[in-house]
Design a protein around this motif. Structure first.
Motif, PDB file in Angstrom:
ATOM      1  N   UNK A 130       0.795  -1.275  -0.209  1.00  0.00           N
ATOM      2  CA  UNK A 130       0.036   0.056   0.348  1.00  0.00           C
ATOM      3  C   UNK A 130       0.477   1.293  -0.109  1.00  0.00           C
ATOM      4  N   UNK A 131       2.382   1.210   1.014  1.00  0.00           N
ATOM      5  CA  UNK A 131       2.453   1.864   0.808  1.00  0.00           C
ATOM      6  C   UNK A 131       3.588   2.484  -1.058  1.00  0.00           C
ATOM      7  N   UNK A 132       4.031   1.222  -1.360  1.00  0.00           N
ATOM      8  CA  UNK A 132       4.532   1.724  -2.867  1.00  0.00           C
ATOM      9  C   UNK A 132       3.199   2.482  -3.815  1.00  0.00           C
ATOM     10  N   UNK A 133       1.823   1.848  -3.250  1.00  0.00           N
ATOM     11  CA  UNK A 133       1.142   2.601  -4.727  1.00  0.00           C
ATOM     12  C   UNK A 133       0.711   4.197  -3.921  1.00  0.00           C
ATOM     13  N   UNK A 134       1.170   4.277  -2.919  1.00  0.00           N
ATOM     14  CA  UNK A 134       0.823   6.069  -2.537  1.00  0.00           C
ATOM     15  C   UNK A 134       2.065   6.702  -3.301  1.00  0.00           C
ATOM     16  N   UNK A 135       3.135   5.454  -2.364  1.00  0.00           N
ATOM     17  CA  UNK A 135       4.653   6.141  -3.882  1.00  0.00           C
ATOM     18  C   UNK A 135       4.879   7.053  -4.875  1.00  0.00           C
ATOM     19  N   UNK A 136       4.276   6.027  -5.809  1.00  0.00           N
ATOM     20  CA  UNK A 136       3.707   5.687  -7.219  1.00  0.00           C
ATOM     21  C   UNK A 136       2.405   6.489  -7.418  1.00  0.00           C
ATOM     22  N   UNK A 137       1.469   7.041  -6.660  1.00  0.00           N
ATOM     23  CA  UNK A 137       0.802   7.738  -6.831  1.00  0.00           C
ATOM     24  C   UNK A 137       1.136   9.441  -6.842  1.00  0.00           C
ATOM     25  N   UNK A 138       2.065  10.000  -5.894  1.00  0.00           N
ATOM     26  CA  UNK A 138       2.281  10.949  -5.845  1.00  0.00           C
ATOM     27  C   UNK A 138       3.736  11.419  -6.967  1.00  0.00           C
ATOM     28  N   UNK A 139       4.252  10.455  -7.177  1.00  0.00           N
ATOM     29  CA  UNK A 139       5.437  10.328  -8.734  1.00  0.00           C
ATOM     30  C   UNK A 139       4.961  10.147  -9.644  1.00  0.00           C
ATOM     31  N   UNK A 140       3.258  10.664  -9.433  1.00  0.00           N
ATOM     32  CA  UNK A 140       2.807  10.341 -10.876  1.00  0.00           C
ATOM     33  C   UNK A 140       2.472   9.073 -11.908  1.00  0.00           C
ATOM     34  N   UNK A 141       3.128   7.469 -11.534  1.00  0.00           N
ATOM     35  CA  UNK A 141       2.924   6.846 -12.002  1.00  0.00           C
ATOM     36  C   UNK A 141       1.664   5.716 -12.054  1.00  0.00           C
ATOM     37  N   UNK A 142       0.856   6.360 -11.087  1.00  0.00           N
ATOM     38  CA  UNK A 142      -0.385   5.988 -10.955  1.00  0.00           C
ATOM     39  C   UNK A 142      -1.123   6.957 -10.849  1.00  0.00           C
ATOM     40  N   UNK A 143      -2.329   5.893 -10.962  1.00  0.00           N
ATOM     41  CA  UNK A 143      -3.556   7.261 -10.756  1.00  0.00           C
ATOM     42  C   UNK A 143      -3.503   7.654  -9.410  1.00  0.00           C
ATOM     43  N   UNK A 144      -3.887   8.715  -9.236  1.00  0.00           N
ATOM     44  CA  UNK A 144      -4.294   8.748  -7.575  1.00  0.00           C
ATOM     45  C   UNK A 144      -5.898   9.753  -7.389  1.00  0.00           C
ATOM     46  N   UNK A 145      -6.413   9.159  -8.274  1.00  0.00           N
ATOM     47  CA  UNK A 145      -8.140   9.439  -8.409  1.00  0.00           C
ATOM     48  C   UNK A 145      -9.029   8.278  -7.875  1.00  0.00           C
ATOM     49  N   UNK A 146      -8.144   7.531  -7.467  1.00  0.00           N
ATOM     50  CA  UNK A 146      -8.646   5.834  -7.289  1.00  0.00           C
ATOM     51  C   UNK A 146      -8.172   5.886  -5.913  1.00  0.00           C
ATOM     52  N   UNK A 147      -8.769   5.292  -4.978  1.00  0.00           N
ATOM     53  CA  UNK A 147      -8.018   5.405  -3.470  1.00  0.00           C
ATOM     54  C   UNK A 147      -7.329   4.531  -3.054  1.00  0.00           C
ATOM     55  N   UNK A 148      -5.947   4.075  -2.246  1.00  0.00           N
ATOM     56  CA  UNK A 148      -5.552   2.785  -2.375  1.00  0.00           C
ATOM     57  C   UNK A 148      -6.254   1.555  -2.018  1.00  0.00           C
ATOM     58  N   UNK A 149      -7.335   1.653  -1.272  1.00  0.00           N
ATOM     59  CA  UNK A 149      -7.212   0.828  -0.345  1.00  0.00           C
ATOM     60  C   UNK A 149      -8.661  -0.369  -1.670  1.00  0.00           C
TER      61      UNK A 149
END
Length: 193
Positions: A130-149
């Motif tokens: 989950x921390x890795x996904x949040x990191x990718x979201x902050x870095x713009x590597x993964x969508x951040x409009x979808x909740x990590x959960x």
């Protein structure tokens, strides 16, 4: 005192690995461990409880091994596919973890364990990912409009589809899983949504 618990645990793991959950009973474990049945119940309230402790430990070992062997700084598509396929491969190669696929057995074990312990699953791997996904979201590597959960639930769903491969068609299954993973991951890393 903990020595006896460890002996029970180790012999339980050995017997469950060689014969499976259904074909082992408490007296098999105590006989192998050289202890009385009453001693078993001083440490474990049931065969199911012992099995779940062993299962959870094996699961943690697998996940830790996977996390240590993958470059988590790599491309999200590659990292996630590697994580998923190493997880499935690891489950298939471990007789204890393979019981996950025996839904009749595992659902009973899981229900019994939850009734005794509540939902106390080991989630250090979940938290790491989950921390890795949040990191990718902050870095713009993964969508951040979808909740990590929700993203974590999507990955869980893809991994759990493996328990339905007979229904899907075993001859198509590896390709279907690969395509599903690719489509989902590409949809999640398309940050222009």
């Amino acid at each position: 005192m903990n020595d006896k618990k460890e002996v029970i645990f180790n012999y339980g793991r050995e017997l469950f690995s060689s014969k499976g959950f259904k074909d082992i009973n408490v007296s098999d474990i105590t006989k192998k461990a050289g202890i009385g049945v009453g001693t078993f119940y001083n440490y474990y309230s049931s065969k199911e409880k012992l099995f779940m402790e062993i299962f959870l430990e094996e699961n943690v070992k697998l996940k830790k091994s996977i996390l240590e062997s993958i470059d988590l700084n790599g491309d999200p598509l590659k990292v996630i596919k590697e994580l998923m396929f190493m997880n499935i491969s690891g489950i298939n190669s471990n007789p204890i973890l393979r019981e996950w696929y025996n839904r009749d057995v595992f659902s009973k074990i899981e229900q019994h364990y939850n009734e005794e312990n509540g939902i106390k699953y080991v989630n250090f791997v979940y938290n790491s990912f989950a921390e890795l996904i949040k990191k990718w979201q902050v870095e713009g590597k993964m969508r951040n409009d979808i909740d990590c959960e929700i993203i974590m639930a999507i990955f869980t769903a893809v991994i759990n589809i493996d328990t339905h491969k007979d229904e899907i068609g075993i001859q198509y299954f590896p390709q279907i899983l690969d395509y599903l993973a690719e489509f989902i991951i590409k949809g999640l890393i398309d940050c222009n949504q």
